[in-house]
Design a protein around this motif. Sequence first.
Motif, PDB file in Angstrom:
ATOM      1  N   ARG A   1      -3.926  -8.678  23.193  1.00 34.01           N
ATOM      2  CA  ARG A   1      -4.404  -8.014  24.384  1.00 34.01           C
ATOM      3  C   ARG A   1      -5.168  -7.441  25.268  1.00 34.01           C
ATOM      4  O   ARG A   1      -6.609  -7.444  24.136  1.00 34.01           O
ATOM      5  CB  ARG A   1      -3.502  -6.070  23.543  1.00 34.01           C
TER       6      ARG A   1
ATOM      7  N   HIS B   1       0.290  -2.455  29.488  1.00 36.24           N
ATOM      8  CA  HIS B   1      -0.314  -2.949  28.450  1.00 36.24           C
ATOM      9  C   HIS B   1       0.474  -4.307  29.280  1.00 36.24           C
ATOM     10  O   HIS B   1       0.669  -4.947  30.173  1.00 36.24           O
ATOM     11  CB  HIS B   1       0.800  -3.547  27.725  1.00 36.24           C
TER      12      HIS B   1
ATOM     13  N   VAL C   1       5.572  -5.461  21.518  1.00 40.28           N
ATOM     14  CA  VAL C   1       4.749  -4.612  21.335  1.00 40.28           C
ATOM     15  C   VAL C   1       6.181  -3.332  21.988  1.00 40.28           C
ATOM     16  O   VAL C   1       5.899  -2.157  21.468  1.00 40.28           O
ATOM     17  CB  VAL C   1       4.144  -4.611  22.465  1.00 40.28           C
TER      18      VAL C   1
ATOM     19  N   ARG D   1       6.151   0.175  19.984  1.00 34.22           N
ATOM     20  CA  ARG D   1       5.757   1.106  20.638  1.00 34.22           C
ATOM     21  C   ARG D   1       7.332   1.957  20.696  1.00 34.22           C
ATOM     22  O   ARG D   1       6.872   2.979  20.836  1.00 34.22           O
ATOM     23  CB  ARG D   1       5.354   1.161  21.694  1.00 34.22           C
TER      24      ARG D   1
END
Length: 145
Positions: free
Chosen positions: A5, A38, A93, A97
């Motif tokens: 990331r 992101h 991700v 999340r």
Amino acid sequence: MRIERITEAATVHRAADLFDGPPLPDATAKFLAAPGHHLLMAFEGDRALGMVTGVEMTHPDKGTEMFLYELGVAPHARLRGVGTALVEALAEVARERGCYGMWVGTEQDNEAAQKTYRKAGASDEEPFLLLSWDVTQPRSEDGQT
């Protein structure tokens, strides 16, 4: 290959060739600072192979989903699974999340993108019409810009 990331603008600017155009300093800083935005990059050593961006979108009656905004893979790294790995990493991700799904739009003739997204687990939805606005130009009284 490793996927990370990205939180530093300098890394984005060093990998400028992965984007459609040169990253804009202000836009890069704003994107990286925004919660729910992101940027993941794939690396081989210190060399960036590809990137994917995602944006969490929340609606009162639907919850939160991940919009896969853009995927870019360096020409020398194509057909090596980099794009698929990046899409799968963004999906992870999204799961972490609490997103209920992930979606992407692409051109109907972009066979490489479609193949990558399907390989990473995407399925076709019903076709839809995309409408857009150029909000940088004022509208005239007849509704034209």
